[in-house]
Motif scaffolding. Structure first.
Motif, PDB file in Angstrom:
ATOM      1  N   ILE A  59      -6.406 -35.601 -86.644  1.00 57.64           N
ATOM      2  CA  ILE A  59      -5.229 -33.867 -85.854  1.00 57.64           C
ATOM      3  C   ILE A  59      -5.808 -33.993 -84.718  1.00 57.64           C
ATOM      4  O   ILE A  59      -5.484 -33.974 -84.021  1.00 57.64           O
ATOM      5  CB  ILE A  59      -4.659 -33.699 -87.216  1.00 57.64           C
ATOM      6  CG1 ILE A  59      -3.909 -34.478 -87.544  1.00 57.64           C
ATOM      7  CG2 ILE A  59      -3.500 -32.635 -85.757  1.00 57.64           C
ATOM      8  CD1 ILE A  59      -2.995 -33.563 -89.084  1.00 57.64           C
ATOM      9  N   GLU A  60      -7.426 -32.602 -85.091  1.00 49.66           N
ATOM     10  CA  GLU A  60      -7.610 -32.102 -84.262  1.00 49.66           C
ATOM     11  C   GLU A  60      -8.126 -32.767 -83.120  1.00 49.66           C
ATOM     12  O   GLU A  60      -7.925 -33.177 -82.180  1.00 49.66           O
ATOM     13  CB  GLU A  60      -8.690 -31.081 -84.858  1.00 49.66           C
ATOM     14  CG  GLU A  60      -9.536 -30.140 -84.112  1.00 49.66           C
ATOM     15  CD  GLU A  60      -9.906 -29.751 -84.468  1.00 49.66           C
ATOM     16  OE1 GLU A  60     -10.255 -28.125 -83.954  1.00 49.66           O
ATOM     17  OE2 GLU A  60     -10.134 -29.150 -86.151  1.00 49.66           O
ATOM     18  N   LYS A  61      -9.011 -34.818 -83.313  1.00 49.67           N
ATOM     19  CA  LYS A  61      -9.386 -34.683 -82.599  1.00 49.67           C
ATOM     20  C   LYS A  61      -8.144 -35.911 -81.410  1.00 49.67           C
ATOM     21  O   LYS A  61      -8.764 -35.658 -80.355  1.00 49.67           O
ATOM     22  CB  LYS A  61      -9.990 -36.513 -83.075  1.00 49.67           C
ATOM     23  CG  LYS A  61     -11.448 -36.248 -83.335  1.00 49.67           C
ATOM     24  CD  LYS A  61     -11.768 -38.067 -84.040  1.00 49.67           C
ATOM     25  CE  LYS A  61     -13.370 -37.623 -84.670  1.00 49.67           C
ATOM     26  NZ  LYS A  61     -14.143 -38.733 -84.716  1.00 49.67           N
ATOM     27  N   LEU A  62      -6.801 -36.341 -81.553  1.00 50.04           N
ATOM     28  CA  LEU A  62      -5.575 -36.523 -81.114  1.00 50.04           C
ATOM     29  C   LEU A  62      -5.116 -35.568 -80.513  1.00 50.04           C
ATOM     30  O   LEU A  62      -4.676 -35.679 -79.517  1.00 50.04           O
ATOM     31  CB  LEU A  62      -5.217 -37.250 -81.924  1.00 50.04           C
ATOM     32  CG  LEU A  62      -5.487 -38.689 -82.519  1.00 50.04           C
ATOM     33  CD1 LEU A  62      -4.770 -38.910 -83.376  1.00 50.04           C
ATOM     34  CD2 LEU A  62      -5.427 -40.134 -81.561  1.00 50.04           C
ATOM     35  N   ALA A  63      -5.806 -34.297 -81.280  1.00 51.25           N
ATOM     36  CA  ALA A  63      -4.102 -33.352 -80.959  1.00 51.25           C
ATOM     37  C   ALA A  63      -4.456 -33.111 -78.645  1.00 51.25           C
ATOM     38  O   ALA A  63      -3.460 -32.645 -77.518  1.00 51.25           O
ATOM     39  CB  ALA A  63      -4.364 -31.751 -81.098  1.00 51.25           C
ATOM     40  N   PRO A  64      -6.164 -32.844 -78.237  1.00 54.10           N
ATOM     41  CA  PRO A  64      -5.375 -33.405 -76.982  1.00 54.10           C
ATOM     42  C   PRO A  64      -4.645 -33.460 -76.118  1.00 54.10           C
ATOM     43  O   PRO A  64      -4.457 -33.938 -74.980  1.00 54.10           O
ATOM     44  CB  PRO A  64      -7.145 -32.899 -76.274  1.00 54.10           C
ATOM     45  CG  PRO A  64      -8.068 -32.302 -77.390  1.00 54.10           C
ATOM     46  CD  PRO A  64      -6.782 -33.572 -78.449  1.00 54.10           C
ATOM     47  N   TYR A  65      -4.712 -34.823 -76.470  1.00 53.48           N
ATOM     48  CA  TYR A  65      -4.112 -36.548 -76.240  1.00 53.48           C
ATOM     49  C   TYR A  65      -2.250 -35.850 -76.206  1.00 53.48           C
ATOM     50  O   TYR A  65      -1.627 -37.434 -75.694  1.00 53.48           O
ATOM     51  CB  TYR A  65      -4.666 -37.404 -76.879  1.00 53.48           C
ATOM     52  CG  TYR A  65      -5.629 -37.087 -75.863  1.00 53.48           C
ATOM     53  CD1 TYR A  65      -5.964 -38.526 -74.949  1.00 53.48           C
ATOM     54  CD2 TYR A  65      -6.842 -36.721 -77.182  1.00 53.48           C
ATOM     55  CE1 TYR A  65      -7.080 -38.842 -74.735  1.00 53.48           C
ATOM     56  CE2 TYR A  65      -7.951 -37.775 -76.376  1.00 53.48           C
ATOM     57  CZ  TYR A  65      -8.403 -37.861 -75.784  1.00 53.48           C
ATOM     58  OH  TYR A  65      -9.501 -38.213 -75.222  1.00 53.48           O
ATOM     59  N   ALA A  66      -1.763 -35.344 -76.496  1.00 57.09           N
ATOM     60  CA  ALA A  66      -0.609 -35.149 -77.661  1.00 57.09           C
ATOM     61  C   ALA A  66       0.752 -34.579 -76.366  1.00 57.09           C
ATOM     62  O   ALA A  66       0.869 -33.952 -75.297  1.00 57.09           O
ATOM     63  CB  ALA A  66      -0.111 -34.825 -79.031  1.00 57.09           C
TER      64      ALA A  66
END
Length: 300
Positions: free
Chosen positions: A229-236
């Motif tokens: 989730i943390e890896k994807l967070a900047p792209y959300a």
């Protein structure tokens, strides 16, 4: 100089510093609020059986959302009776007006598609469906529309070939999104793209501001889903909170105290939507999720 006059002059000298200090404090507080301003929504699938049986309508859903203090609703396309055909504006506009009366936004819509299907004609049909429903999204005032990867059997083809199909289709759909003013949002729905690195790769290859990510926290099966989730967070572009995550494939209640800092630390300012997949009263479950997340978030 008498004592009274000295006190007055001292006060005048101190006043600008006090004002500046107060102004800086107020400005800092305002900036902090602006950086962490989020809005809350609920996804129609939480009421799947009720909506399909007719026991509940979109109007009922909106009233529930307003009652518990949400800011928006997600009106998923396949709960409209005409789906996959698009509903008429005479059906859409009363929903839009009622949302305004209740102080709500209609933040998204969504459809079903399958771009993993090896049949190019089938993919084109789904692409055309997305184009039509982007118009519905625009007419409702929604800012983003959810799409999937799909989970069709692709025997005889490699994963890399399927990813090439996805990129090609999403690029075309992003163009449709730009035409309608609605972002096409990929929901990582535990179908074909299972790892954060795969999802990020697709986002980068499509490379369009009209194509983004609806981050579904319940569809990341990893040793530690919170890392993914943390890896994807900047792209959300949009967050989708369910009541469970699946570390090592084991169904586990989501820890809002772990999730909230990930979202806040990104300075995210968009919508956070709740979806219940559990048995029980969906209104009660969604209300509990909302309270738990908001409490964790506001304590940071």
């Amino acid at each position: 100089m008498d004592k009274k006059r000295r006190n007055i002059l001292r006060g005048l000298a101190i006043a600008p510093a006090l004002f500046a200090s107060h102004h800086q404090s107020a400005s800092s507080k305002t900036d902090n609020l602006a950086q962490h301003r989020v809005q809350y929504s609920v996804n129609a699938y939480s009421f799947n059986s009720l909506l399909r049986s007719g026991e509940m309508t979109f109007f009922d859903m909106m009233e529930f959302a307003a009652e518990i203090g949400l800011n928006a609703v997600d009106l998923t396309g396949y709960y409209f009776p005409s789906y996959p055909e698009i509903p008429s504006n005479s059906e859409l506009f009363p929903l839009k007006r009622r949302a305004l009366e209740l102080g709500l936004n209609i933040s998204w819509t969504g459809i079903r598609n399958d771009f993993v299907n090896p049949d190019a004609d089938s993919r084109k049909a789904d692409r055309d469906l997305i184009k039509k429903w982007l118009t519905v999204s625009s007419n409702l005032g929604a800012s983003i529309m959810r799409v999937f990867t799909g989970k069709h059997s692709y025997d005889g083809f490699t994963r890399d070939e399927v990813k090439n199909w996805l990129v090609e289709e999403y690029k075309i759909c992003a163009g449709y999104g730009e035409e309608s003013g609605v972002i096409v949002g990929l929901q990582n729905h535990n179908e074909f793209l299972f790892q954060s690195d795969e999802i990020i790769d697709i986002l980068k290859r499509v490379d369009s501001e009209w194509f983004g990510l609806i981050l579904d926290i319940g569809s990341l099966n990893a040793v530690n889903p919170y890392d993914e989730i943390e890896k994807l967070a900047p792209y959300a572009n949009y967050w989708f909170i369910k009541e469970h995550v699946f570390p090592n494939g084991i169904k586990t209640e989501v820890d809002m105290k772990k999730l909230a800092p990930i979202i806040r630390n990104q300075g995210y300012q968009g919508y956070i939507s709740f979806e219940s997949l559990s048995d029980g009263d969906p209104k009660q479950i969604v209300s509990s999720m909302f309270i738990a997340f908001r409490t964790a978030y506001e304590k940071l």
